[in-house]
Design an enzyme around this catalytic site. Sequence first.
Site, PDB file in Angstrom:
ATOM      1  NE  ARG A  34      -3.907  -2.176   0.361  1.00  0.00           N
ATOM      2  CZ  ARG A  34      -3.937  -3.397  -0.149  1.00  0.00           C
ATOM      3  NH1 ARG A  34      -2.955  -3.818  -0.905  1.00  0.00           N
ATOM      4  NH2 ARG A  34      -4.941  -4.200   0.080  1.00  0.00           N
ATOM      5  CB  CYS A  35       4.445   1.855  -0.105  1.00  0.00           C
ATOM      6  SG  CYS A  35       5.682   3.166  -0.104  1.00  0.00           S
ATOM      7  CB  SER A  36       2.932   6.650  -2.615  1.00  0.00           C
ATOM      8  OG  SER A  36       4.110   7.063  -1.957  1.00  0.00           O
ATOM      9  CB  THR A  38       3.721  -0.259  -4.169  1.00  0.00           C
ATOM     10  OG1 THR A  38       3.946  -0.286  -2.756  1.00  0.00           O
ATOM     11  CG2 THR A  38       3.494  -1.668  -4.672  1.00  0.00           C
TER      12      THR A  38
END
Length: 152
Positions: A34-36, A38
């Site tokens: 869910r990391c930007s 990713t």
Amino acid sequence: MTSIFVFSATQEGKTILLHKYTGYVTLIVNVASRCSFTPANLAMLNEVQQTYANRNFSVLGFPCSQFANQEPLNNAEIAQWKMSVPVLFPVFDKINVKGAHADPLFQMLRAQQGAPLWNYTKYLCDRNGVPCRKLEPGCSLDSLKQAVECVL
């Protein structure tokens, strides 16, 4: 310096001895679904995995939720996520990468190369399993390829 090959990891609940990567250049990365970072990082990691796999190279992914809980999935959900994306490299079970309860592998990486500052910190290790370079999450594909090629 300590080699990564003395450590193990779990994958789908099974212990994997990292010495199975002896002779490989490895790129150890703490990942988060869910990391930007990713989308860009997965594309980059998949590309280097495909480009260098035939030269005994492997990315090794380690999910972690210690950076703003950007990996909220459990191990079973992570297994489904990595197939849907897709992820072309081994992804192990979720671990801690910092703090007092950090996985021993990441304790060693932190001691030798510095602590991961965010998701997608990359630790490049030579064919003997010795960490030789840390790359930050925002590194470019070109800089990652140059680093890998220097070790290959």
